[in-house]
Scaffold this motif. Structure first.
Motif, PDB file in Angstrom:
ATOM      1  N   ILE A 273       0.866  -1.174   0.000  1.00 40.84           N
ATOM      2  CA  ILE A 273       0.000   0.000   0.000  1.00 40.84           C
ATOM      3  C   ILE A 273       0.900   1.219   0.000  1.00 40.84           C
ATOM      4  CG2 ILE A 273      -1.768   1.301   1.246  1.00 40.84           C
ATOM      5  CD1 ILE A 273      -2.663  -1.418   2.452  1.00 40.84           C
ATOM      6  N   LEU A 274       0.737   2.023  -1.041  1.00 37.29           N
ATOM      7  CA  LEU A 274       1.503   3.251  -1.174  1.00 37.29           C
ATOM      8  C   LEU A 274       0.548   4.432  -1.062  1.00 37.29           C
ATOM      9  CD1 LEU A 274       2.821   0.958  -3.188  1.00 37.29           C
ATOM     10  CD2 LEU A 274       4.347   2.830  -3.729  1.00 37.29           C
ATOM     11  N   VAL A 275       1.028   5.513  -0.493  1.00 38.66           N
ATOM     12  CA  VAL A 275       0.232   6.731  -0.382  1.00 38.66           C
ATOM     13  C   VAL A 275       0.979   7.858  -1.067  1.00 38.66           C
ATOM     14  CG1 VAL A 275      -0.970   6.027   1.720  1.00 38.66           C
ATOM     15  CG2 VAL A 275       1.177   7.287   1.894  1.00 38.66           C
ATOM     16  N   ARG A 276       0.199   8.790  -1.597  1.00 37.25           N
ATOM     17  CA  ARG A 276       0.826   9.930  -2.247  1.00 37.25           C
ATOM     18  C   ARG A 276       1.295  10.888  -1.169  1.00 37.25           C
ATOM     19  NH1 ARG A 276      -2.164  12.700  -7.111  1.00 37.25           N
ATOM     20  NH2 ARG A 276      -3.763  12.740  -5.511  1.00 37.25           N
ATOM     21  N   ASP A 277       2.559  11.236  -1.239  1.00 32.03           N
ATOM     22  CA  ASP A 277       3.206  12.135  -0.290  1.00 32.03           C
ATOM     23  C   ASP A 277       3.739  13.302  -1.110  1.00 32.03           C
ATOM     24  OD1 ASP A 277       4.428  13.256   1.919  1.00 32.03           O
ATOM     25  OD2 ASP A 277       6.073  11.813   1.984  1.00 32.03           O
ATOM     26  N   GLY A 278       2.905  14.324  -1.302  1.00 36.64           N
ATOM     27  CA  GLY A 278       3.260  15.398  -2.223  1.00 36.64           C
ATOM     28  C   GLY A 278       3.233  14.860  -3.630  1.00 36.64           C
ATOM     29  N   ALA A 279       4.342  14.993  -4.340  1.00 37.34           N
ATOM     30  CA  ALA A 279       4.424  14.510  -5.717  1.00 37.34           C
ATOM     31  C   ALA A 279       4.913  13.065  -5.796  1.00 37.34           C
ATOM     32  CB  ALA A 279       5.355  15.412  -6.522  1.00 37.34           C
ATOM     33  N   ARG A 280       5.298  12.471  -4.661  1.00 37.11           N
ATOM     34  CA  ARG A 280       5.880  11.124  -4.654  1.00 37.11           C
ATOM     35  C   ARG A 280       4.914  10.104  -4.066  1.00 37.11           C
ATOM     36  NH1 ARG A 280      11.591  10.808  -2.117  1.00 37.11           N
ATOM     37  NH2 ARG A 280      11.378   8.818  -3.147  1.00 37.11           N
ATOM     38  N   TRP A 281       5.123   8.871  -4.429  1.00 38.22           N
ATOM     39  CA  TRP A 281       4.415   7.749  -3.823  1.00 38.22           C
ATOM     40  C   TRP A 281       5.375   7.071  -2.863  1.00 38.22           C
ATOM     41  CZ3 TRP A 281      -0.668   6.700  -4.335  1.00 38.22           C
ATOM     42  CH2 TRP A 281      -1.351   7.347  -5.363  1.00 38.22           C
ATOM     43  N   ARG A 282       4.888   6.789  -1.648  1.00 38.08           N
ATOM     44  CA  ARG A 282       5.712   6.129  -0.636  1.00 38.08           C
ATOM     45  C   ARG A 282       4.944   4.963  -0.022  1.00 38.08           C
ATOM     46  NH1 ARG A 282      10.068   9.751   1.193  1.00 38.08           N
ATOM     47  NH2 ARG A 282       9.683  11.794   0.298  1.00 38.08           N
ATOM     48  N   PHE A 283       5.707   4.025   0.494  1.00 33.27           N
ATOM     49  CA  PHE A 283       5.114   2.836   1.105  1.00 33.27           C
ATOM     50  C   PHE A 283       4.531   3.168   2.469  1.00 33.27           C
ATOM     51  CE2 PHE A 283       7.454   0.928  -2.198  1.00 33.27           C
ATOM     52  CZ  PHE A 283       6.966  -0.345  -2.388  1.00 33.27           C
ATOM     53  N   TRP A 284       3.310   2.692   2.685  1.00 35.19           N
ATOM     54  CA  TRP A 284       2.654   2.790   3.989  1.00 35.19           C
ATOM     55  C   TRP A 284       2.609   1.405   4.640  1.00 35.19           C
ATOM     56  CZ3 TRP A 284       1.370   6.364   7.359  1.00 35.19           C
ATOM     57  CH2 TRP A 284       0.542   6.003   8.417  1.00 35.19           C
ATOM     58  N   ALA A 285       2.409   0.377   3.818  1.00 30.70           N
ATOM     59  CA  ALA A 285       2.327  -0.980   4.349  1.00 30.70           C
ATOM     60  C   ALA A 285       2.761  -1.977   3.284  1.00 30.70           C
ATOM     61  CB  ALA A 285       0.898  -1.291   4.799  1.00 30.70           C
TER      62      ALA A 285
END
Length: 135
Positions: free
Chosen positions: A111-123
């Protein structure tokens, strides 16, 4: 969707190359993040997750992932802030010597979330796939 897949692939690149800095850049820095390695209890929080990946990457001489059955779901559809990526990991790693390689398969959900302009892993959760002929 290509930016989600790029972030997802970067995760595997980090593991394959042992790039701890890249791995750290790919995760949301939050106490709520979760990672479940195959056969292990869940890890909560970015620091323990990154520590686990650092130890794993330090202990593997060679590893390569061939991803198949990659499926991406974006939520909400009109302006996504969350991406769910499910894939099969076909894993090739060294068997402890130059002449020996091991293979394995796992199914992984990220599960990735949008963090500003980037996608980062949440889980992330990975589970081994067992060949019925081996049981």
């Amino acid at each position: 969707m290509s930016d989600v897949l790029a972030a997802h692939r970067a995760f595997y690149d980090a593991v394959e190359t042992g790039d701890v800095d890249l791995m750290a850049a790919l995760w949301v820095d939050d106490a709520g993040t979760t990672c479940v390695h195959p056969g292990a209890p869940p890890l909560k929080g970015t620091a323990p997750i990154l520590r686990s990946w650092t130890v794993l990457m330090a202990g593997v001489g060679y590893i390569q992932f061939f991803l198949t059955d990659v499926e991406v779901s974006l939520l909400p559809a009109n302006d996504p802030t969350t991406a769910i990526v499910v894939c099969t990991e076909n894993i090739l790693s060294d068997g402890g010597s130059v002449e020996s390689f091991n293979g394995g398969r796992a199914v992984a959900t990220s599960i990735l979330v949008r963090d500003g302009a980037r996608w980062r892993f949440w889980a992330r959760h990975a589970s081994p796939l067992i060949d019925p002929e081996d049981v």
